[in-house]
Design a protein around this motif. Sequence first.
Motif, PDB file in Angstrom:
ATOM      1  N   ALA A 124      51.177  45.288  52.885  1.00 13.20           N
ATOM      2  CA  ALA A 124      49.903  45.040  53.563  1.00 13.20           C
ATOM      3  C   ALA A 124      48.882  46.119  53.208  1.00 13.20           C
ATOM      4  N   ILE A 125      49.318  47.355  53.138  1.00 14.47           N
ATOM      5  CA  ILE A 125      48.419  48.451  52.772  1.00 14.47           C
ATOM      6  C   ILE A 125      47.876  48.241  51.367  1.00 14.47           C
ATOM      7  N   ARG A 126      48.758  47.867  50.438  1.00 13.39           N
ATOM      8  CA  ARG A 126      48.320  47.650  49.058  1.00 13.39           C
ATOM      9  C   ARG A 126      47.319  46.492  48.977  1.00 13.39           C
ATOM     10  N   GLU A 127      47.595  45.401  49.674  1.00 16.38           N
ATOM     11  CA  GLU A 127      46.678  44.257  49.673  1.00 16.38           C
ATOM     12  C   GLU A 127      45.334  44.647  50.284  1.00 16.38           C
ATOM     13  N   PHE A 128      45.376  45.431  51.353  1.00 16.19           N
ATOM     14  CA  PHE A 128      44.159  45.874  52.027  1.00 16.19           C
ATOM     15  C   PHE A 128      43.311  46.725  51.094  1.00 16.19           C
ATOM     16  N   VAL A 129      43.945  47.655  50.402  1.00 12.49           N
ATOM     17  CA  VAL A 129      43.217  48.533  49.476  1.00 12.49           C
ATOM     18  C   VAL A 129      42.649  47.731  48.311  1.00 12.49           C
ATOM     19  N   ASP A 130      43.441  46.815  47.761  1.00 17.86           N
ATOM     20  CA  ASP A 130      42.980  45.995  46.646  1.00 17.86           C
ATOM     21  C   ASP A 130      41.755  45.166  47.027  1.00 17.86           C
ATOM     22  N   GLU A 131      41.745  44.660  48.245  1.00 14.89           N
ATOM     23  CA  GLU A 131      40.689  43.745  48.662  1.00 14.89           C
ATOM     24  C   GLU A 131      39.421  44.467  49.111  1.00 14.89           C
ATOM     25  N   TYR A 132      39.573  45.593  49.828  1.00 12.23           N
ATOM     26  CA  TYR A 132      38.414  46.169  50.512  1.00 12.23           C
ATOM     27  C   TYR A 132      37.983  47.549  50.023  1.00 12.23           C
ATOM     28  N   ASN A 133      38.728  48.165  49.106  1.00 12.44           N
ATOM     29  CA  ASN A 133      38.310  49.447  48.544  1.00 12.44           C
ATOM     30  C   ASN A 133      37.827  50.445  49.606  1.00 12.44           C
ATOM     31  N   PRO A 134      38.681  50.821  50.540  1.00 15.28           N
ATOM     32  CA  PRO A 134      38.264  51.734  51.615  1.00 15.28           C
ATOM     33  C   PRO A 134      37.754  53.063  51.074  1.00 15.28           C
TER      34      PRO A 134
ATOM     35  N   THR B 168      46.367  59.507  37.283  1.00 15.41           N
ATOM     36  CA  THR B 168      47.725  59.087  37.636  1.00 15.41           C
ATOM     37  C   THR B 168      47.764  58.245  38.904  1.00 15.41           C
ATOM     38  N   ASP B 169      46.716  58.342  39.742  1.00 20.99           N
ATOM     39  CA  ASP B 169      46.686  57.554  40.971  1.00 20.99           C
ATOM     40  C   ASP B 169      45.783  56.326  40.839  1.00 20.99           C
ATOM     41  N   LEU B 170      45.595  55.862  39.602  1.00 19.76           N
ATOM     42  CA  LEU B 170      44.841  54.636  39.344  1.00 19.76           C
ATOM     43  C   LEU B 170      45.658  53.754  38.412  1.00 19.76           C
ATOM     44  N   ARG B 171      46.137  52.636  38.926  1.00 24.24           N
ATOM     45  CA  ARG B 171      46.918  51.711  38.095  1.00 24.24           C
ATOM     46  C   ARG B 171      46.393  50.279  38.213  1.00 24.24           C
ATOM     47  N   SER B 172      45.185  50.105  38.720  1.00 24.34           N
ATOM     48  CA  SER B 172      44.643  48.760  38.894  1.00 24.34           C
ATOM     49  C   SER B 172      43.171  48.750  38.511  1.00 24.34           C
ATOM     50  N   LEU B 173      42.787  47.817  37.629  1.00 27.99           N
ATOM     51  CA  LEU B 173      41.411  47.747  37.144  1.00 27.99           C
ATOM     52  C   LEU B 173      40.420  47.483  38.266  1.00 27.99           C
ATOM     53  N   ASN B 174      40.822  46.659  39.242  1.00 27.24           N
ATOM     54  CA  ASN B 174      39.866  46.301  40.286  1.00 27.24           C
ATOM     55  C   ASN B 174      39.545  47.460  41.220  1.00 27.24           C
ATOM     56  N   ARG B 175      40.257  48.610  41.059  1.00 28.61           N
ATOM     57  CA  ARG B 175      39.925  49.771  41.881  1.00 28.61           C
ATOM     58  C   ARG B 175      38.904  50.694  41.220  1.00 28.61           C
TER      59      ARG B 175
ATOM     60  N   ASP C  10      28.602  47.693  26.019  1.00 31.35           N
ATOM     61  CA  ASP C  10      29.029  48.755  26.934  1.00 31.35           C
ATOM     62  C   ASP C  10      29.993  48.171  27.969  1.00 31.35           C
ATOM     63  N   ILE C  11      31.228  47.977  27.565  1.00 31.28           N
ATOM     64  CA  ILE C  11      32.239  47.396  28.442  1.00 31.28           C
ATOM     65  C   ILE C  11      33.481  48.278  28.442  1.00 31.28           C
ATOM     66  N   TYR C  12      34.331  48.067  29.452  1.00 37.47           N
ATOM     67  CA  TYR C  12      35.593  48.808  29.526  1.00 37.47           C
ATOM     68  C   TYR C  12      36.633  47.954  30.235  1.00 37.47           C
ATOM     69  N   THR C  13      37.884  48.345  30.067  1.00 35.42           N
ATOM     70  CA  THR C  13      38.975  47.673  30.772  1.00 35.42           C
ATOM     71  C   THR C  13      40.149  48.633  30.909  1.00 35.42           C
ATOM     72  N   LEU C  14      41.168  48.214  31.614  1.00 35.82           N
ATOM     73  CA  LEU C  14      42.411  48.963  31.771  1.00 35.82           C
ATOM     74  C   LEU C  14      43.526  48.061  31.258  1.00 35.82           C
ATOM     75  N   ASP C  15      44.231  48.497  30.212  1.00 36.68           N
ATOM     76  CA  ASP C  15      45.206  47.612  29.591  1.00 36.68           C
ATOM     77  C   ASP C  15      46.316  48.427  28.935  1.00 36.68           C
ATOM     78  N   TYR C  16      47.408  47.740  28.622  1.00 40.14           N
ATOM     79  CA  TYR C  16      48.524  48.383  27.915  1.00 40.14           C
ATOM     80  C   TYR C  16      48.101  48.699  26.486  1.00 40.14           C
TER      81      TYR C  16
END
Length: 218
Positions: free
Chosen positions: A45-55, A75-82, A109-115
């Motif tokens: 629930a915490i992960r879903e909350f953070v993903d959705e609302y960017n507290p 190291t504390d960023l593993r999701s592009l939507n954050r 001027d674009i960026y992404t997070l990918d393998y």
Amino acid sequence: MSPVFSITPGSATLDDYTASLDLIIGTSSTNYYTTEMKVKELNQAIREFVDEYNPQELRKKVVVTFASGVATPPTDLRSLNRVIRLWNTTTNRYYEKVDPETYYDQDGDIYTLDYHIAALDIRLLTKDTTATTLTMHYITDPTVLVSGSDESGLNDESIEVIALMAAKRLFRNARDFSAMQLIKVEANEATRTWKGRNGNITKRLKSKYEKVSYHGRK
């Protein structure tokens, strides 16, 4: 990569979330919902909350070093939507976030997070191969809670919302759909209250010269 600032994180603990969850489900007994089940759904629930609302209490600003358009993300960023914003403070160029699926077919001027195949790990990628440092605002990954005193980094205003989200998941897994629907209504109301107090930092205010887009608004 050098940190520029971070907002003081909140101090809501696993014990806080568990106490609220027990009140919602009506018992602290572990005969039906075990401690392991509660902790698992609270973390989800915490992960879903953070993903959705960017507290905002999890927001950071860092300077990221690039080489030929490639950088190691925090190291504390593993999701592009954050990622909230990426820009060049020297040229005032702002970069647009795009999905990995479309990144390789676009320019500009674009960026992404990918393998990254050469690095064998996730990397921050930009088509601007001339940039050596870029500034980034992002939302950190939430802490995975294990012990009762572990802090999520979220403030106390999140406790009820997180507990309701976790309760909904527990009732769903138990196939108690009547209880799940009741909790869903309460969770939606609690979320609206939280958003009214805290807002959603991914939604910026428009100037009077800009057209307001209602696409994707919540």
